[in-house]
Scaffold this motif. Structure first.
Motif, PDB file in Angstrom:
ATOM      1  N   GLU A 163     -43.065  90.859  12.912  1.00  0.00           N
ATOM      2  CA  GLU A 163     -42.739  89.467  12.597  1.00  0.00           C
ATOM      3  C   GLU A 163     -43.936  88.552  12.847  1.00  0.00           C
ATOM      4  OE1 GLU A 163     -39.193  88.555  14.793  1.00  0.00           O
ATOM      5  OE2 GLU A 163     -37.952  89.815  13.514  1.00  0.00           O
ATOM      6  N   LEU A 164     -44.691  88.833  13.904  1.00  0.00           N
ATOM      7  CA  LEU A 164     -45.895  88.037  14.180  1.00  0.00           C
ATOM      8  C   LEU A 164     -46.947  88.227  13.090  1.00  0.00           C
ATOM      9  CD1 LEU A 164     -46.256  88.508  18.036  1.00  0.00           C
ATOM     10  CD2 LEU A 164     -45.687  86.398  16.825  1.00  0.00           C
ATOM     11  N   ASP A 165     -47.108  89.464  12.634  1.00  0.00           N
ATOM     12  CA  ASP A 165     -48.055  89.726  11.543  1.00  0.00           C
ATOM     13  C   ASP A 165     -47.651  88.972  10.283  1.00  0.00           C
ATOM     14  OD1 ASP A 165     -49.583  91.360  13.149  1.00  0.00           O
ATOM     15  OD2 ASP A 165     -48.716  93.236  12.375  1.00  0.00           O
ATOM     16  N   LYS A 166     -46.363  89.000   9.966  1.00  0.00           N
ATOM     17  CA  LYS A 166     -45.872  88.300   8.784  1.00  0.00           C
ATOM     18  C   LYS A 166     -46.076  86.791   8.929  1.00  0.00           C
ATOM     19  CE  LYS A 166     -41.792  87.651   5.843  1.00  0.00           C
ATOM     20  NZ  LYS A 166     -42.219  86.344   5.464  1.00  0.00           N
ATOM     21  N   LEU A 167     -45.787  86.273  10.101  1.00  0.00           N
ATOM     22  CA  LEU A 167     -45.969  84.851  10.369  1.00  0.00           C
ATOM     23  C   LEU A 167     -47.430  84.449  10.192  1.00  0.00           C
ATOM     24  CD1 LEU A 167     -44.786  82.140  11.379  1.00  0.00           C
ATOM     25  CD2 LEU A 167     -45.268  82.925  13.696  1.00  0.00           C
ATOM     26  N   ALA A 168     -48.329  85.273  10.686  1.00  0.00           N
ATOM     27  CA  ALA A 168     -49.761  84.972  10.563  1.00  0.00           C
ATOM     28  C   ALA A 168     -50.186  84.912   9.105  1.00  0.00           C
ATOM     29  CB  ALA A 168     -50.576  86.015  11.319  1.00  0.00           C
ATOM     30  N   ALA A 222     -55.366  79.807  13.492  1.00  0.00           N
ATOM     31  CA  ALA A 222     -55.941  80.149  14.799  1.00  0.00           C
ATOM     32  C   ALA A 222     -54.831  80.415  15.818  1.00  0.00           C
ATOM     33  CB  ALA A 222     -56.865  79.046  15.284  1.00  0.00           C
ATOM     34  N   THR A 223     -53.814  79.579  15.804  1.00  0.00           N
ATOM     35  CA  THR A 223     -52.691  79.771  16.728  1.00  0.00           C
ATOM     36  C   THR A 223     -51.963  81.066  16.408  1.00  0.00           C
ATOM     37  OG1 THR A 223     -52.420  77.393  16.935  1.00  0.00           O
ATOM     38  CG2 THR A 223     -50.541  78.755  17.585  1.00  0.00           C
ATOM     39  N   ALA A 224     -51.767  81.324  15.139  1.00  0.00           N
ATOM     40  CA  ALA A 224     -51.083  82.552  14.729  1.00  0.00           C
ATOM     41  C   ALA A 224     -51.900  83.776  15.113  1.00  0.00           C
ATOM     42  CB  ALA A 224     -50.831  82.538  13.226  1.00  0.00           C
ATOM     43  N   GLN A 225     -53.219  83.681  15.007  1.00  0.00           N
ATOM     44  CA  GLN A 225     -54.063  84.825  15.379  1.00  0.00           C
ATOM     45  C   GLN A 225     -53.983  85.088  16.882  1.00  0.00           C
ATOM     46  OE1 GLN A 225     -57.755  83.594  13.557  1.00  0.00           O
ATOM     47  NE2 GLN A 225     -57.414  84.934  11.780  1.00  0.00           N
ATOM     48  N   LYS A 226     -53.909  84.027  17.684  1.00  0.00           N
ATOM     49  CA  LYS A 226     -53.746  84.202  19.127  1.00  0.00           C
ATOM     50  C   LYS A 226     -52.428  84.902  19.434  1.00  0.00           C
ATOM     51  CE  LYS A 226     -56.421  80.148  20.509  1.00  0.00           C
ATOM     52  NZ  LYS A 226     -56.349  78.788  21.078  1.00  0.00           N
ATOM     53  N   GLY A 259     -49.330  89.921  20.601  1.00  0.00           N
ATOM     54  CA  GLY A 259     -48.406  90.937  20.099  1.00  0.00           C
ATOM     55  C   GLY A 259     -49.047  92.306  20.045  1.00  0.00           C
ATOM     56  N   SER A 260     -50.306  92.355  19.626  1.00  0.00           N
ATOM     57  CA  SER A 260     -51.019  93.637  19.569  1.00  0.00           C
ATOM     58  C   SER A 260     -51.196  94.226  20.962  1.00  0.00           C
ATOM     59  CB  SER A 260     -52.389  93.456  18.909  1.00  0.00           C
ATOM     60  OG  SER A 260     -52.238  93.099  17.565  1.00  0.00           O
TER      61      SER A 260
END
Length: 131
Positions: free
Chosen positions: A97-102, A111-115, A120-121
């Motif tokens: 879900e975080l990957d999709k959001l990014a 930048a916030t999504a990458q953090k 998550g990683s």
């Protein structure tokens, strides 16, 4: 190290008795599970704190155990291994879900999504320590 599989084997022994009571001895029964008496005692303590069993302790390491219905339910739902698998699946889902959001976010929020994706990683890589 105390594994989920070991805790499930011990819980299985308790819930497989024909009554809701059984006895164990910390000093002798630990050997059947390849544990020290301290490790076996810690597992019994955890079961008690979780409300899976109630214990009456006696001299010589003897324990009379009353098994709760919650212990049977917990074991039938997969026990500690099932709980671990569910945690792993939830963390993997969060990572996806975080990957999709990014990918879906506007550039100013990238930048916030990458953090968040990095966090998550890190969580995903920590899953490896469960096995």
């Amino acid at each position: 190290m105390i594994s989920s599989q070991t805790k499930d084997r011990i819980l299985s022994k308790f819930v497989s008795v024909s009554t809701m009571r059984c006895a164990t001895n910390i000093k002798t029964d630990c050997k059947a599970h390849d544990l020290t008496s301290a490790e076996y005692s810690a597992i019994i303590d955890q079961f008690e704190k979780m409300g899976l069993i109630e214990c009456s302790r006696y001299l010589g390491g003897n324990i009379m155990i009353c098994i709760s219905v919650d212990a049977h339910d917990f074991y039938s739902r997969g026990g500690f291994v099932g709980q671990e698998m569910l945690l792993k699946a939830n963390i993997e889902k969060l990572g996806l879900e975080l990957d999709k959001l990014a990918k879906d976010l506007a550039p100013e929020h990238l930048a916030t999504a990458q953090k968040i994706a990095t966090i998550g990683s890190a969580i995903m890589s920590a899953i490896g320590y469960f096995h």
